[in-house]
Write an enzyme that holds these catalytic residues in place. Structure first.
Site, PDB file in Angstrom:
ATOM      1  N   TYR A 262       0.849  -1.190   0.000  1.00 14.40           N
ATOM      2  CA  TYR A 262       0.000   0.000   0.000  1.00 14.40           C
ATOM      3  C   TYR A 262       0.879   1.233   0.000  1.00 14.40           C
ATOM      4  O   TYR A 262       1.876   1.286   0.728  1.00 14.40           O
ATOM      5  CB  TYR A 262      -0.884  -0.001   1.253  1.00 14.40           C
ATOM      6  CG  TYR A 262      -1.763   1.229   1.406  1.00 14.40           C
ATOM      7  CD1 TYR A 262      -2.805   1.489   0.511  1.00 14.40           C
ATOM      8  CD2 TYR A 262      -1.565   2.129   2.450  1.00 14.40           C
ATOM      9  CE1 TYR A 262      -3.612   2.604   0.660  1.00 14.40           C
ATOM     10  CE2 TYR A 262      -2.376   3.244   2.603  1.00 14.40           C
ATOM     11  CZ  TYR A 262      -3.396   3.479   1.707  1.00 14.40           C
ATOM     12  OH  TYR A 262      -4.198   4.584   1.857  1.00 14.40           O
TER      13      TYR A 262
ATOM     14  N   ASP B 293       9.285   2.702   0.013  1.00 15.06           N
ATOM     15  CA  ASP B 293       8.239   3.302   0.831  1.00 15.06           C
ATOM     16  C   ASP B 293       8.467   2.809   2.256  1.00 15.06           C
ATOM     17  O   ASP B 293       8.067   1.704   2.616  1.00 15.06           O
ATOM     18  CB  ASP B 293       6.864   2.890   0.303  1.00 15.06           C
ATOM     19  CG  ASP B 293       5.738   3.517   1.114  1.00 15.06           C
ATOM     20  OD1 ASP B 293       6.019   4.062   2.205  1.00 15.06           O
ATOM     21  OD2 ASP B 293       4.583   3.451   0.658  1.00 15.06           O
TER      22      ASP B 293
ATOM     23  N   LYS C  55       4.111   8.325   9.166  1.00 18.27           N
ATOM     24  CA  LYS C  55       3.808   7.667  10.437  1.00 18.27           C
ATOM     25  C   LYS C  55       4.764   8.070  11.573  1.00 18.27           C
ATOM     26  O   LYS C  55       4.592   9.134  12.146  1.00 18.27           O
ATOM     27  CB  LYS C  55       3.707   6.152  10.232  1.00 18.27           C
ATOM     28  CG  LYS C  55       2.561   5.832   9.236  1.00 18.27           C
ATOM     29  CD  LYS C  55       2.013   4.434   9.265  1.00 18.27           C
ATOM     30  CE  LYS C  55       0.702   4.357   8.498  1.00 18.27           C
ATOM     31  NZ  LYS C  55       0.777   3.791   7.166  1.00 18.27           N
TER      32      LYS C  55
END
Ligand SMILES: *Cc1c(COP(=O)(O)O)cnc(C)c1O
Length: 435
Positions: free
Chosen positions: A150, A245, A273
């Site tokens: 994702y 990522d 995050k």
């Protein structure tokens, strides 16, 4: 086991009904609706350390940790103090502040591959910018991504995108023109031969290989030995940009993320995050030669009214300062191992087959025999069993991600006692499942 009224979570039930009147699905991000577990979502009143408290007054040991950012746990005193102090100086200026340079320096010193970095507001934006940079740098259009990884909710990347989408059997998303997704090639994770074949087929047209170096959005799937290295080589041989990522793995498995953990360097790194310490921050960084293509120096446009926001920078700096004590990662590794061993022992004692995948303090327990190396393997997981496991754990006061395709995050705030209680609960619930 009879539930008390609080455990039935009546206030949360009511709050959810009300929220559904005003907010699509009652939530501001789909996974929060608990659609994968047939339970109503909890409404959270507050958090402290390893615990969260719902509006019915129940206490839970939290292994969601806001889906990864809260590596220090909730309301860490240093983070709270930094944010308060920043708020008193002003919420936002839309002008440069010293904190932005300070944070940039910290990111650059943590990641060998990053020479320059730009702060933005989310992981989604980080990846959008990384792709735009890779395309501009190479003058090519195609990107390779891996099935089950994702990379946020931008149009071109909502192709075979894992967890949140995995359970809704939406192949990508409505509202994305085929033309936008056409330049995205989705290949199985952990399969470098597939990447090599794609490079052969689309010679000189692939701008980037985009990958979660530790895949954590289809449950946790770790890279097989040699996989990341072969991606590095294929990119070098074909003049493509390697984009990691590290929105989850960055500052999580080591201060320098998966790149430090595995000793492989990316050309562009996406962060999010943890870097926000609980506030909305994303970052994209890489070699200066690539990063300097960004406006105002170069032709690649990217901007943000609230980017580098003072409160977010303060939370980020305070969080990274705590993490800079490298002992943190030994403690996180130890805590992760304790949980893994707890799951494996419960499995041995009860005969419930599981596969536990783990990288440091991120782990997933799949209810199936392993190995689990890609999205197809993940599909063998027994979802019905996971749902029962999830409810059982919730009733024991353990808050897990409400999906068989998500991971557990352990924080530095989780104590020995928390871990002991958790492994006991795992065993209790496995016994119920076996019985
Ligand atoms: C969460 C996540 C994103 C998206 O970040 P947001 O801040 O939710 O936009 C991108 N990539 C990975 C690997 C993620 O886990």
């Amino acid at each position: 086991m009879a539930l008390t009224e609080n455990q039935e979570r009546m206030k949360s039930k009511e709050a959810f009904l009300q929220a559904c009147t005003y907010i699509p699905g009652g939530v501001n991000s789909p996974v929060r609706a608990f659609g994968g577990v047939d339970v109503d979502p909890l409404f959270i009143e507050r958090g402290e350390g390893s615990k969260i408290y719902d509006i019915d007054g129940n206490e839970y040991i939290d292994f969601v940790c806001s889906w990864g950012p809260l590596i220090l746990g909730h309301t860490h005193p240093k983070v709270v103090a930094a944010v308060k102090a920043a708020a008193e100086r002003g919420m936002s200026f839309g002008a440069p502040t010293l904190a932005e340079t300070q944070l940039a320096e910290k990111v650059i010193s943590a990641f060998d591959s990053i020479e320059k970095v730009r702060m933005i507001n989310s992981g989604t934006e980080a990846v959008m910018t990384a792709i735009r940079l890779a395309r501009a740098y190479t003058g090519r259009d195609y990107i390779i991504k891996m099935v089950g990884c994702y990379h946020g909710h931008s149009d071109a990347l909502l192709v075979s995108a894992g967890s949140g989408l995995a359970e809704q059997s939406i192949p990508s998303s409505a509202g994305v023109p085929t033309a936008f997704a056409e330049k995205t090639i989705a290949l199985p994770y952990n399969d470098s031969a597939a990447v090599e074949a794609a490079f052969d087929k689309h010679k000189d047209r692939i701008a980037a290989v985009l990958v979660e170096p530790i895949a954590a959005n289809m449950g946790l799937v770790v890279p097989k030995s040699g996989y990341l290295k072969s991606l590095r080589q294929l990119c070098d041989n074909n003049g493509a940009v390697l984009v990691f990522d590290e929105v989850i793995s960055g500052f999580r498995v080591a201060l320098g993320g998966a790149q430090e953990f595995f000793g492989i360097q990316a050309d562009i790194t996406c962060l999010g995050k943890i870097i926000g310490g609980g506030l909305p921050v994303g970052a994209v960084g890489g070699r200066a030669e690539i990063m300097d293509l960004l406006a105002p120096l170069g032709p690649v446009y990217q901007a943000g009214t609230l980017s580098g926001n003072p409160l977010a920078m303060a939370a980020a700096i305070a969080t990274l300062d705590v993490l800079a004590e490298r002992i943190c990662y030994r403690r996180l590794e130890q805590a992760g191992r304790t949980l893994q061993e707890g799951f494996e022992e419960a499995s041995r004692k009860t005969g419930i087959p599981v596969t536990v995948n783990r990288a440091g303090s991120i782990l997933s327990c799949f209810f199936t025999e392993g190995p689990i190396e890609n999205f197809q393997d993940v599909q063998h997981s027994n979802i019905g069993r996971f749902k029962k496991f999830f409810s059982g754990m919730l009733n024991q006061g353990i808050y897990l991600a409400p999906s068989a395709f998500e991971t557990m995050f352990v924080s530095l705030a989780h104590s020995e006692k928390d871990l002991e209680k958790t492994t006991e609960s795992v065993y209790n619930v496995f016994r119920e499942l076996a019985g």
